[in-house]
Motif scaffolding. Structure first.
Motif, PDB file in Angstrom:
ATOM      1  N   ASN A 105       0.805  -1.214   0.000  1.00  0.00           N
ATOM      2  CA  ASN A 105       0.000   0.000   0.000  1.00  0.00           C
ATOM      3  C   ASN A 105       0.843   1.270   0.000  1.00  0.00           C
ATOM      4  N   TRP A 106       2.154   1.142   0.235  1.00  0.00           N
ATOM      5  CA  TRP A 106       2.982   2.322   0.467  1.00  0.00           C
ATOM      6  C   TRP A 106       4.136   2.443  -0.530  1.00  0.00           C
ATOM      7  N   SER A 107       4.521   3.686  -0.779  1.00  0.00           N
ATOM      8  CA  SER A 107       5.775   3.973  -1.473  1.00  0.00           C
ATOM      9  C   SER A 107       6.236   5.346  -1.001  1.00  0.00           C
ATOM     10  N   ALA A 108       7.518   5.597  -1.112  1.00  0.00           N
ATOM     11  CA  ALA A 108       8.090   6.877  -0.685  1.00  0.00           C
ATOM     12  C   ALA A 108       9.262   7.215  -1.596  1.00  0.00           C
ATOM     13  N   VAL A 113      18.311   7.090   6.026  1.00  0.00           N
ATOM     14  CA  VAL A 113      19.361   6.057   5.901  1.00  0.00           C
ATOM     15  C   VAL A 113      18.900   4.882   5.045  1.00  0.00           C
ATOM     16  N   ASN A 114      17.997   5.171   4.084  1.00  0.00           N
ATOM     17  CA  ASN A 114      17.519   4.172   3.118  1.00  0.00           C
ATOM     18  C   ASN A 114      16.932   2.932   3.767  1.00  0.00           C
ATOM     19  N   GLU A 115      16.277   3.113   4.926  1.00  0.00           N
ATOM     20  CA  GLU A 115      15.676   1.956   5.586  1.00  0.00           C
ATOM     21  C   GLU A 115      14.532   1.385   4.756  1.00  0.00           C
ATOM     22  N   SER A 116      14.361   0.082   4.815  1.00  0.00           N
ATOM     23  CA  SER A 116      13.302  -0.600   4.078  1.00  0.00           C
ATOM     24  C   SER A 116      11.985  -0.505   4.833  1.00  0.00           C
ATOM     25  N   PHE A 117      10.921  -0.845   4.158  1.00  0.00           N
ATOM     26  CA  PHE A 117       9.595  -0.796   4.770  1.00  0.00           C
ATOM     27  C   PHE A 117       9.559  -1.663   6.028  1.00  0.00           C
ATOM     28  N   GLY A 118       8.936  -1.130   7.073  1.00  0.00           N
ATOM     29  CA  GLY A 118       8.825  -1.860   8.323  1.00  0.00           C
ATOM     30  C   GLY A 118       9.959  -1.599   9.290  1.00  0.00           C
ATOM     31  N   ALA A 119      11.059  -1.006   8.789  1.00  0.00           N
ATOM     32  CA  ALA A 119      12.139  -0.580   9.681  1.00  0.00           C
ATOM     33  C   ALA A 119      11.729   0.745  10.317  1.00  0.00           C
ATOM     34  N   ALA A 120      12.481   1.167  11.335  1.00  0.00           N
ATOM     35  CA  ALA A 120      12.049   2.277  12.182  1.00  0.00           C
ATOM     36  C   ALA A 120      11.659   3.532  11.418  1.00  0.00           C
ATOM     37  N   HIS A 121      12.465   3.941  10.429  1.00  0.00           N
ATOM     38  CA  HIS A 121      12.209   5.201   9.734  1.00  0.00           C
ATOM     39  C   HIS A 121      11.267   5.044   8.536  1.00  0.00           C
ATOM     40  N   TYR A 122      10.695   3.874   8.362  1.00  0.00           N
ATOM     41  CA  TYR A 122       9.724   3.669   7.295  1.00  0.00           C
ATOM     42  C   TYR A 122       8.571   2.823   7.828  1.00  0.00           C
ATOM     43  N   THR A 123       7.883   3.384   8.802  1.00  0.00           N
ATOM     44  CA  THR A 123       6.671   2.781   9.375  1.00  0.00           C
ATOM     45  C   THR A 123       5.571   3.834   9.279  1.00  0.00           C
ATOM     46  N   PRO A 124       5.007   4.037   8.087  1.00  0.00           N
ATOM     47  CA  PRO A 124       4.251   5.266   7.806  1.00  0.00           C
ATOM     48  C   PRO A 124       2.785   5.267   8.204  1.00  0.00           C
ATOM     49  N   TRP A 125       2.243   4.160   8.657  1.00  0.00           N
ATOM     50  CA  TRP A 125       0.818   4.083   8.920  1.00  0.00           C
ATOM     51  C   TRP A 125       0.448   4.805  10.226  1.00  0.00           C
ATOM     52  N   ILE A 126      -0.819   5.187  10.329  1.00  0.00           N
ATOM     53  CA  ILE A 126      -1.327   5.879  11.516  1.00  0.00           C
ATOM     54  C   ILE A 126      -1.164   4.988  12.751  1.00  0.00           C
ATOM     55  N   SER A 128       1.539   3.992  14.101  1.00  0.00           N
ATOM     56  CA  SER A 128       2.713   3.117  14.128  1.00  0.00           C
ATOM     57  C   SER A 128       3.636   3.554  15.261  1.00  0.00           C
ATOM     58  N   TYR A 129       4.626   2.715  15.553  1.00  0.00           N
ATOM     59  CA  TYR A 129       5.491   3.002  16.693  1.00  0.00           C
ATOM     60  C   TYR A 129       6.509   4.108  16.411  1.00  0.00           C
ATOM     61  N   GLN A 130       6.651   4.530  15.120  1.00  0.00           N
ATOM     62  CA  GLN A 130       7.563   5.630  14.846  1.00  0.00           C
ATOM     63  C   GLN A 130       7.042   6.515  13.723  1.00  0.00           C
ATOM     64  N   GLY A 131       7.182   6.112  12.472  1.00  0.00           N
ATOM     65  CA  GLY A 131       6.713   6.916  11.362  1.00  0.00           C
ATOM     66  C   GLY A 131       7.654   6.844  10.174  1.00  0.00           C
ATOM     67  N   TRP A 132       7.320   7.624   9.154  1.00  0.00           N
ATOM     68  CA  TRP A 132       8.209   7.774   7.990  1.00  0.00           C
ATOM     69  C   TRP A 132       9.038   9.029   8.172  1.00  0.00           C
ATOM     70  N   SER A 133      10.341   8.912   7.934  1.00  0.00           N
ATOM     71  CA  SER A 133      11.229  10.071   7.907  1.00  0.00           C
ATOM     72  C   SER A 133      11.927  10.107   6.557  1.00  0.00           C
ATOM     73  N   ALA A 134      11.846  11.262   5.901  1.00  0.00           N
ATOM     74  CA  ALA A 134      12.456  11.412   4.575  1.00  0.00           C
ATOM     75  C   ALA A 134      13.970  11.344   4.655  1.00  0.00           C
ATOM     76  N   GLY A 135      14.599  11.086   3.523  1.00  0.00           N
ATOM     77  CA  GLY A 135      16.049  10.997   3.470  1.00  0.00           C
ATOM     78  C   GLY A 135      16.730  12.331   3.728  1.00  0.00           C
ATOM     79  N   SER A 136      16.020  13.416   3.446  1.00  0.00           N
ATOM     80  CA  SER A 136      16.537  14.761   3.704  1.00  0.00           C
ATOM     81  C   SER A 136      15.679  15.444   4.766  1.00  0.00           C
ATOM     82  N   THR A 137      16.282  16.357   5.475  1.00  0.00           N
ATOM     83  CA  THR A 137      15.541  17.074   6.512  1.00  0.00           C
ATOM     84  C   THR A 137      14.288  17.731   5.952  1.00  0.00           C
ATOM     85  N   ASN A 138      14.432  18.440   4.840  1.00  0.00           N
ATOM     86  CA  ASN A 138      13.293  19.069   4.174  1.00  0.00           C
ATOM     87  C   ASN A 138      13.768  19.687   2.866  1.00  0.00           C
ATOM     88  N   ASN A 139      13.536  18.977   1.763  1.00  0.00           N
ATOM     89  CA  ASN A 139      13.971  19.500   0.473  1.00  0.00           C
ATOM     90  C   ASN A 139      12.820  19.929  -0.422  1.00  0.00           C
TER      91      ASN A 139
END
Length: 450
Positions: A105-108, A113-126, A128-139
């Motif tokens: 259901n997801w893509s980004a 740090v190029n984490e894969s889906f389900g890893a800490a920085h790519y858990t984007p669903w409402i 979730s225990y963390q969330g999605w964080s982009a590769g850049s601070t804000n581009n």
């Protein structure tokens, strides 16, 4: 929004009467010579040209749009008895939402740090225990995208920041698409979160139509880092089954959806389900799923208010520990669903025969809904589907009856001493068109409803 929205419906599900009408470069004008290239004018003024009739089929209850201009005798036909044209600014005050924790259901565009889906920085669903964080601070270009698996009427998004850090998106651009190629801007600047965990429900200016939703944090629109959790707000009540989804949106694809089996007025909660939108015309809802590893004899899981989802389909994979893919529904829960067909699928590592058939057999449907009775009559009341090569159900001569919550699993059909459908049958036998093989072999059993 109505007519361009209507036209998007035409592309997906609607019959065009008289001449082929297309959207001229997204400008909202419908002629028989121009080519539709982009849904760029979903909510503005739209024109149906002279001599053209746009027909909305009877299964579509309402369409959303703003101003429509009818040139001379251009026509819009709402053919259903309950069909209506609703202003695109009309929002549902309590919209249902969708945000599943499934990779398909997801893509980004990127993740930290190029984490894969389900890893800490790519858990984007409402939630979730963390969330999605982009590769850049804000581009201003990194985005998070959700796939609803079929085009739907969309009203907005629900967002949260990162659960375990002071990072969130304060302002974002949102786009929608029916094909993941042509995109329409739902809102160029939505005001979003002010903290990490509060859910922010934000409507678009107009109801939109699309399958894909893309959220791009704007430059200077983040706090700390471009991090978020995302869900999609639907304009209308969710459907009761995969078959309803397929009927309303024939281009719907296989995947996880949200359905509410007894509707919003019923007491049964909405639930995630897996829909097969391909086999035998599609519209199948999964209600039993057991992918069993040979040499093990795990307990079954009876689901009373949720449905099993599809995981792996490869023999030898052990799914017994999965809370989402392992299990079957109870009769009491199955009665909440309106269906007239069952589909069986089974295979084993012992032999190459495959069970794959559908049935309208009333005894079988009643047995699975009540736990009382049997599958009697199935031997002469079925249709083979692609790949079916088993002796069951045609060879069925015996049935274990009145099995309550294990009606689907405890030898509901078999030929004594020869061929069996058993899922921990008798407490230890996992069998697919075979006999007395205990739990030695890898097996896979599915049951679907439509």
């Amino acid at each position: 929004m109505k007519q361009s929205i209507v036209f998007l419906l035409l592309l997906q599900i609607v019959t065009v009467v008289a001449q082929t009408s297309t959207n001229s470069a997204g400008n909202g004008t419908y002629t028989n010579t121009s080519s539709w290239t982009s849904p760029s004018n979903l909510t503005g003024t739209n024109t149906i040209e002279n001599g053209h009739t746009i027909t909305i089929p009877s299964n579509i209850n309402q369409v959303y749009s703003n101003k429509i201009i009818f040139s001379d005798n251009g026509k819009l036909v709402l053919s259903g008895s309950n069909s209506k044209w609703v202003p695109a600014t009309s929002m549902n005050p309590t919209p249902p939402s969708e945000s599943f924790s499934f990779q398909t259901n997801w893509s980004a565009s990127s993740s930290w740090v190029n984490e894969s889906f389900g890893a800490a920085h790519y858990t984007p669903w409402i939630d979730s225990y963390q969330g999605w964080s982009a590769g850049s601070t804000n581009n201003g270009t990194d985005y998070l995208q959700y796939d609803l698996k079929s085009p739907r009427w969309l009203q907005g998004i629900v967002t949260q920041g990162r659960a375990n850090a002071a990072q969130w998106v304060t302002n974002a651009k949102v786009e929608v698409s029916t094909d993941n190629i042509n995109w329409s801007t739902a809102a160029s600047s939505l005001t979003l979160n002010t903290d990490s965990n509060t859910k922010k429900y934000t409507n678009f200016p107009n109801v939109m139509y699309g399958r894909y939703v893309r959220v791009t944090p704007n430059l200077n629109g983040v706090y700390g880092h471009a991090s978020m959790r995302l869900g999609v707000l639907l304009r209308d009540d969710i459907f009761k089954s995969c078959n309803e989804i397929k009927t309303n949106f024939p281009n719907a694809t296989d995947g996880v959806y949200v359905i509410d089996p007894d509707g919003t007025a019923g007491a049964t909660p909405a639930t995630a389900c897996y829909c097969d939108m391909t086999t035998d015309g599609g519209g199948w809802t999964l209600v039993l799923n057991y992918l069993h590893l040979g040499g093990t004899n795990p307990l079954l899981v009876e689901k009373s208010n949720t449905l099993p989802l599809l995981g792996s389909t490869t023999l030898g994979v052990d799914e017994q520990a999965s809370a989402t893919t392992w299990g079957h529904v109870t009769p009491a829960y199955l009665t909440k669903f309106n269906f007239t067909e069952l589909r069986f699928y089974g295979k084993t590592s012992l032999h190459t025969r495959v069970i794959h058939f559908k049935t309208f057999n009333a005894n079988t449907i009643s047995y699975f809904k009540t736990g009382t009775g049997s599958m009697i009559g199935i031997a002469t009341s079925f249709t083979s589907l692609t790949g079916h090569s088993a002796f069951l159900p045609a060879s069925t001569a015996h049935y274990i009856s009145d099995q309550g919550t294990i009606a689907m699993t405890n030898f509901p059909m078999y030929l004594s001493g020869t061929y069996h459908w058993g899922i921990r049958g008798g407490g230890a036998r996992w069998e697919v068109d075979d006999f007395l093989n205990s739990y030695t072999y890898n097996t896979y059993h599915q049951i679907w409803i439509r």
